[in-house]
Design an enzyme around this catalytic site. Structure first.
Site, PDB file in Angstrom:
ATOM      1  N   HIS A   1       4.814   5.131  14.175  1.00 39.02           N
ATOM      2  CA  HIS A   1       3.471   5.237  14.735  1.00 39.02           C
ATOM      3  C   HIS A   1       3.565   4.977  16.234  1.00 39.02           C
ATOM      4  O   HIS A   1       4.537   4.344  16.696  1.00 39.02           O
ATOM      5  CB  HIS A   1       2.540   4.198  14.104  1.00 39.02           C
ATOM      6  CG  HIS A   1       2.167   4.491  12.674  1.00 39.02           C
ATOM      7  ND1 HIS A   1       1.563   5.661  12.291  1.00 39.02           N
ATOM      8  CD2 HIS A   1       2.314   3.752  11.540  1.00 39.02           C
ATOM      9  CE1 HIS A   1       1.343   5.634  10.981  1.00 39.02           C
ATOM     10  NE2 HIS A   1       1.796   4.489  10.494  1.00 39.02           N
TER      11      HIS A   1
ATOM     12  N   CYS B   1       2.553   9.462  17.469  1.00 43.97           N
ATOM     13  CA  CYS B   1       1.324   9.820  18.164  1.00 43.97           C
ATOM     14  C   CYS B   1       1.303   9.170  19.541  1.00 43.97           C
ATOM     15  O   CYS B   1       1.925   8.130  19.776  1.00 43.97           O
ATOM     16  CB  CYS B   1       0.104   9.358  17.366  1.00 43.97           C
ATOM     17  SG  CYS B   1      -0.413  10.537  16.118  1.00 43.97           S
TER      18      CYS B   1
END
Length: 514
Positions: free
Chosen positions: A343, A386
């Site tokens: 992430h 991301c």
């Protein structure tokens, strides 16, 4: 009211000083050498001392802070520009009109930035007879200052510099040659600019203004009793603006060496950090193991020794970087590759503990200074994470983003700002800053799967890595979620000096081995 403005201005300077380190101060001093007498700069111990000198010379005040903005821009402290109400783009826009740091000084600073510690040792050895015997030289900037003090290096005479660069690293010559080409093409209006005498004590040379005063201006302002020196100076300038034979030969030779050397005894290591499960509220990254397996197959096929690490905290990731920066591990390796699947947020990735670690910090372990064995060798980092907040997606596609309630990084960091300020790095980002990247829960991420696919297709054709990543961009940009509403655009950034081309493996690609 005026006192209040002055106080706020000085408070800004104090904040800037707090964010500048010792190397930054040394860089500021060097870039100011054409503006402030050397004797005054020599005694400056902090950025505040330099600011005070600039204010005394009327280069800096509360109404005009552009010179300081230019200096911060040139030493790559872009994050401090906002304290002066500037942006990186705005400074770039005004530089042609308002810039004060001379092309000569810019050239020297750029050169110093590209001189590695090993190169510096070689240069000092070559110049030992010209340098003070007992004075230690710990940086390229110090060396250049010593050469200027002794008159071996001036704005109009860079012969000595060319010779040592030719011996140590011909690639450095391009910086000098670019400067010389710029001097040749100076526009006519620059003939009217004023001149300044050299800042070096006891020097008889005439130094140009920060905008590089032309010969006409020099000849019109020097007294008749110095006419002989001026004529000699003009002859010297014209002579030195011609590319010497050895430089031309070196340049021609460097054209032949357009690709990084990839024929050593060992190709290199590829680290794959695969964070799947996280502590706290960060969701499981289902499908990521598919990416890790594909990366292992492809990079093994390309001749690298792949090491996979799963579910690592931010501290453990730093520890891994420290372990692998060990020069003993990297000696005789052609390159280094690191792939991180996790992430993320703007300019950073999450450890399994939910703590952010900046991409720049990860990459900085492998600069030439921190990992000499990889100096002048390519270091490639591929980040599948991301770079913005979570996006609502169909069930079959998830976003590699943080959950909404977690705090985001306040200052956005672009990929180019994430790369250490040294050559030979490439950063491949799955998505542009501020946006999510997508991962299929069974098939893996769009970016990593496209990267592995294009490597297998294009390496056998002899394509370089930037061409391959352009194809990856095209592939990913055409993908969409099951409803056709969610799109993604990868983004590479790099400081590579040559083409990076994988040698074609003898075995067929993994996709053809089944």
């Amino acid at each position: 009211m005026g006192d209040d403005i002055t106080l706020k201005f000085r408070q800004k300077l104090l904040l800037i000083d707090d964010n500048l380190g010792t190397e930054d101060v040394a860089a500021l001093k060097f870039l100011c050498l054409d503006l402030i007498p050397f004797k005054k700069l020599e005694s400056a111990q902090s950025a505040l001392d330099i600011f005070q000198l600039l204010m005394a010379e009327e280069y800096l005040n509360e109404e005009d802070t552009f010179l300081l903005a230019e200096l911060l821009f040139r030493i790559k402290c872009h994050f401090l520009l906002q304290k002066l109400n500037y942006t990186k783009e705005r400074v770039q826009e005004y530089l042609p009109e308002k810039g004060r740091v001379s092309p000569y000084r810019q050239m020297l600073y750029e050169l110093a930035e590209n001189i590695t510690s090993e190169m510096l040792k070689e240069i000092i050895f070559l110049l030992r007879d010209y340098l003070p015997k007992r004075q230690p030289i710990v940086s390229a900037l110090e060396l250049l200052i010593l050469l200027e003090k002794q008159g071996l290096l001036t704005a109009s005479n860079v012969k000595m510099l060319e010779k040592i660069c030719t011996s140590v690293s011909p690639d450095l010559l391009e910086t000098i040659n670019s400067y010389k080409r710029e001097k040749v093409s100076l526009p006519q209006q620059e003939n009217t600019l004023p001149i300044k005498e050299s800042a070096w004590p006891g020097s008889t040379k005439v130094f140009s203004s920060p905008q590089e005063t032309s010969i006409k201006s020099v000849s019109s302002k020097i007294n008749d009793d110095k006419a002989g020196n001026v004529i000699q100076g003009i002859s010297e300038v014209n002579l030195n603006l011609e590319l010497p034979a050895e430089s031309i030969n070196a340049k021609n030779e460097s054209k032949k060496l357009t690709s990084y050397k990839m024929d050593g005894p060992k190709r290199g290591f590829c680290l794959v950090i695969n964070n799947v499960k996280f502590d706290g509220d960060l969701g499981e990254r289902r499908g990521s193991c598919k990416d890790a397996e594909e990366l292992e197959r492809v990079f093994t096929w390309l001749g690298l020794e792949v090491k996979i690490y799963k579910d690592r905290t931010s501290k453990e990731i730093k520890d891994l970087m420290e372990t692998w920066q060990d020069s003993k591990k990297q000696i005789n390796r052609d390159c280094f590759i690191c792939c991180i699947l996790s992430h993320g947020d703007s300019g950073a990735i999450y450890g399994k503990d939910g703590e952010l670690i900046s991409i720049r910090t990860i990459m900085s372990y492998f600069t030439a200074k921190q990992c000499p064995a990889l100096a002048e060798k390519p270091k490639l980092f591929f980040i599948q994470a991301c770079q913005g907040k979570k996006i609502q997606c169909p069930v079959s596609v998830e976003a590699d983003a943080q959950v909404p309630e977690l705090p985001s990084v306040q200052q956005r960091i672009s990929p180019s700002d994430s790369i250490p300020e040294e050559a030979d790095f490439l950063l491949g980002m799955a998505t542009i800053d501020g946006y999510a990247s997508f991962r299929h829960v069974d098939q893996g991420t769009w970016y990593i799967q496209a990267l592995c696919s294009k490597l297998q297709l294009l390496v056998p054709r002899g394509e370089d890595i930037l061409s391959i990543l352009t194809e990856v961009n095209e592939d990913v940009s055409r993908r969409a979620d099951s409803l056709g509403r969610k799109k993604q655009m990868p983004q590479p950034a790099y400081t590579l000096r040559k083409k990076f081309i994988f040698p074609v493996p003898r075995d067929p690609p993994p996709s053809q081995q089944y």
